[in-house]
Design a protein around this motif. Structure first.
Motif, short mmCIF file in Angstrom:
data_model
loop_
_atom_site.label_atom_id
_atom_site.label_comp_id
_atom_site.label_asym_id
_atom_site.label_seq_id
_atom_site.Cartn_x
_atom_site.Cartn_y
_atom_site.Cartn_z
N ARG A 83 0.78 -1.25 0.37
CA ARG A 83 0.48 -0.07 -0.19
C ARG A 83 0.85 1.24 -0.07
O ARG A 83 0.25 2.37 -0.72
CB ARG A 83 -0.99 -0.02 1.62
CG ARG A 83 -1.81 -1.15 0.79
CD ARG A 83 -3.58 -0.71 1.32
NE ARG A 83 -2.93 -1.34 3.32
CZ ARG A 83 -2.80 -2.30 3.72
NH1 ARG A 83 -3.49 -3.48 3.10
NH2 ARG A 83 -2.68 -2.91 5.79
N VAL A 84 1.88 1.56 0.59
CA VAL A 84 2.72 2.45 0.78
C VAL A 84 3.99 2.68 -0.83
O VAL A 84 3.12 3.57 -1.67
CB VAL A 84 4.59 2.14 1.64
CG1 VAL A 84 4.86 3.20 0.88
CG2 VAL A 84 3.69 2.19 2.98
N LEU A 85 3.80 0.92 -1.68
CA LEU A 85 4.32 1.30 -2.59
C LEU A 85 2.99 2.26 -3.68
O LEU A 85 3.18 2.77 -4.51
CB LEU A 85 4.63 0.17 -3.25
CG LEU A 85 6.30 -0.16 -2.83
CD1 LEU A 85 6.35 -1.49 -3.22
CD2 LEU A 85 6.87 0.37 -2.82
N ASP A 86 1.71 1.33 -3.86
CA ASP A 86 0.70 2.19 -4.02
C ASP A 86 0.47 3.77 -4.51
O ASP A 86 0.45 4.63 -5.36
CB ASP A 86 -0.42 2.22 -3.80
CG ASP A 86 -0.44 0.20 -3.83
OD1 ASP A 86 -0.16 -0.61 -5.08
OD2 ASP A 86 -1.30 -0.66 -3.34
N ALA A 87 0.63 4.04 -2.94
CA ALA A 87 0.53 5.65 -2.94
C ALA A 87 1.62 6.24 -3.10
O ALA A 87 1.51 7.42 -4.05
CB ALA A 87 0.52 5.94 -0.88
N ALA A 88 2.92 6.00 -2.98
CA ALA A 88 4.46 6.75 -4.62
C ALA A 88 3.80 6.66 -5.17
O ALA A 88 4.39 7.68 -6.19
CB ALA A 88 5.57 5.80 -3.88
N HIS A 89 3.17 5.64 -5.76
CA HIS A 89 2.82 5.45 -7.79
C HIS A 89 1.77 6.16 -7.86
O HIS A 89 1.61 7.32 -8.68
CB HIS A 89 3.03 3.91 -8.00
CG HIS A 89 2.39 3.87 -9.44
ND1 HIS A 89 1.25 3.90 -9.58
CD2 HIS A 89 2.86 3.54 -10.56
CE1 HIS A 89 0.66 3.72 -10.97
NE2 HIS A 89 2.11 3.32 -11.40
N ALA A 90 0.70 6.75 -6.28
CA ALA A 90 -0.15 7.41 -7.07
C ALA A 90 0.05 8.75 -7.61
O ALA A 90 0.36 10.08 -8.39
CB ALA A 90 -1.42 7.17 -6.20
N ASN A 91 1.14 9.26 -6.38
CA ASN A 91 1.74 11.05 -6.53
C ASN A 91 2.60 10.90 -7.47
O ASN A 91 2.77 11.91 -8.35
CB ASN A 91 2.83 10.77 -5.15
CG ASN A 91 2.44 11.19 -3.73
OD1 ASN A 91 3.13 11.11 -2.46
ND2 ASN A 91 0.91 10.87 -4.16
N ILE A 92 3.38 9.92 -7.86
CA ILE A 92 4.18 9.81 -9.27
C ILE A 92 3.26 10.40 -10.21
O ILE A 92 3.57 10.94 -11.19
CB ILE A 92 4.97 9.05 -9.61
CG1 ILE A 92 6.02 8.90 -8.13
CG2 ILE A 92 6.02 9.32 -10.67
CD1 ILE A 92 6.79 7.50 -8.19
N VAL A 93 2.55 8.98 -10.44
CA VAL A 93 1.47 9.18 -11.95
C VAL A 93 0.47 10.70 -11.94
O VAL A 93 0.44 11.06 -12.86
CB VAL A 93 0.37 8.39 -11.93
CG1 VAL A 93 -0.59 8.00 -12.68
CG2 VAL A 93 0.84 6.84 -12.06
N ALA A 94 0.15 11.03 -10.02
CA ALA A 94 -0.57 12.08 -10.62
C ALA A 94 0.30 13.54 -10.72
O ALA A 94 -0.33 14.84 -11.20
CB ALA A 94 -1.30 12.70 -8.76
N VAL A 95 1.78 13.95 -9.68
CA VAL A 95 2.23 14.70 -10.40
C VAL A 95 2.78 14.64 -12.53
O VAL A 95 2.58 16.32 -13.49
CB VAL A 95 4.08 14.58 -10.04
CG1 VAL A 95 4.88 16.06 -10.38
CG2 VAL A 95 3.31 14.54 -8.70
N GLN A 96 2.93 13.61 -13.09
CA GLN A 96 2.92 13.75 -13.96
C GLN A 96 2.13 13.78 -15.23
O GLN A 96 1.89 13.85 -16.16
CB GLN A 96 3.19 12.39 -14.86
CG GLN A 96 5.21 12.06 -13.99
CD GLN A 96 5.78 10.62 -14.30
OE1 GLN A 96 5.17 9.70 -14.75
NE2 GLN A 96 7.02 10.50 -14.37
N SER A 97 0.51 13.71 -14.97
CA SER A 97 -0.40 13.67 -15.56
C SER A 97 -0.64 15.39 -15.06
O SER A 97 -1.56 15.58 -16.03
CB SER A 97 -1.79 12.72 -14.95
OG SER A 97 -2.02 13.10 -13.70
#
Length: 344
Positions: A83-97
């Protein structure tokens, strides 16, 4: 004067007694002892021919090595890490989108591309372990697997001795009671073993564990998971050294809490995952040995673990019954001999 002639010899006993009662000869059946010895040979040979001695040791090693990971607490910890990896991945995707990436970050980009597959594979691995926790506990609660071939072979050696020496004693007309008792004790030990060792519960539990672990305990899968950590380690290094700072500068309002949580948890997380993957890598060979042992009896229509308890119980019952046969010996030659030595 008349003299009475003296008897020249005493009359033969046969003149008075026409038949002689003779003590009967005891005849003791020897075939039960031959069968006891044959069963003993089979019990000694079975674990040798099937490779049970080394494979059972490998089975025990695998069960012991995975014990810390096949628990609810351990699985929950790994799912929390995901879940921690999920959240980090979601942050990166949000920034890039929402805005152009704050520079070029090939390792972060690879993490974004590969993470869905990484997560699916690791999650499936955890599911395979979690779904078999109950069955695994049944296996781990049995007697140590390394002792099982000895629990067959040692009674087998006892039966060989009881059969050979009992056969010789029976040939001399002895009831061989002591050797019968030795054989009966060996038989009772075989009967008790599957109940005391928990083999009836472990037998049905083994196959689901083997089926569940088969996809994840292969050299190919372990190396693939090890490759995931190369990707994750590289991405984390880039996130910490460059990406997070650049993203905050470009987007002060961006939610980077997932990346921050990953930074804080990275060391214990990677330590836990590395331990699990290391255990998987170390037990690929052990798992193949367990599979090979389980498949030994497939030509007979059943797997070895399902038949293991019966492999003790059935010979034990046969041995116990054979050891008690003939305690009341038959007698021959009980007829009465006439004066010529014949039997009436």
């Amino acid at each position: 004067m008349t003299t009475v002639p003296a008897f020249s010899e005493l009359p033969a006993y046969s003149e008075f007694v026409s038949q002689i009662e003779r003590a009967p000869d005891r005849v003791v059946a020897r075939w039960p002892f031959a069968v006891l010895a044959a069963l003993g040979v089979l019990l000694v040979a079975a674990p040798i021919v099937t490779g049970m001695f080394p494979r059972s040791v490998q089975s025990e090693a695998m069960i012991d090595n995975f014990a810390p990971y096949v628990t609810g607490q351990s699985i929950d910890g790994y799912r929390s890490d995901l879940r921690v990896l999920d959240a980090a991945h979601a942050n990166i995707v949000a920034v890039q989108s929402t805005s152009p990436p704050p520079g070029e970050y090939p390792r972060v980009d690879q993490f974004v591309r590969d993470y869905p597959g990484i997560r699916s594979d690791i999650s499936g691995m955890l599911d395979a372990i979690d779904n078999n926790r109950g069955n695994y506990q049944k296996l781990s609660s049995t007697a140590p697997f390394g002792t099982l071939p000895w629990l067959l072979a040692l009674p087998g050696l006892v039966l060989i001795g009881a059969g050979v020496f009992g056969f010789r004693a029976a040939g001399r007309g002895s009831r061989a009671t002591a050797w019968r008792a030795v054989g009966a004790l060996a038989g009772l030990a075989l009967v008790v073993t599957p109940f005391a060792a928990g083999l009836f519960a472990a037998g049905p539990a083994a196959q689901p564990v083997l089926d569940g672990f088969a996809p994840i305990l292969t050299t190919e899968h372990v190396r693939r998971v090890q490759g995931y950590f190369v990707t994750l380690v590289a991405a984390d290094g880039e996130l910490n050294s460059r990406y997070a700072g650049a993203a905050r500068a470009a987007r002060p309002d961006a939610d980077l809490s997932g990346i921050t949580a990953l930074e804080n948890r990275w060391q214990p997380m990677t330590s836990r995952f590395a331990a699990l993957v290391g255990t998987m890598n170390d037990n690929v060979g052990n798992f193949h040995a367990v599979e090979a042992l389980n498949d030994v009896t497939r030509p007979l229509g059943f797997t070895a673990f399902r038949g293991l308890a019966w492999g003790f119980l059935i010979p034990g019952a046969l041995v116990t019954g054979l050891a008690l046969i003939g305690l009341r010996p038959s007698r021959t030659g009980s007829g009465r001999s006439d004066s010529t030595g014949g039997t009436a």
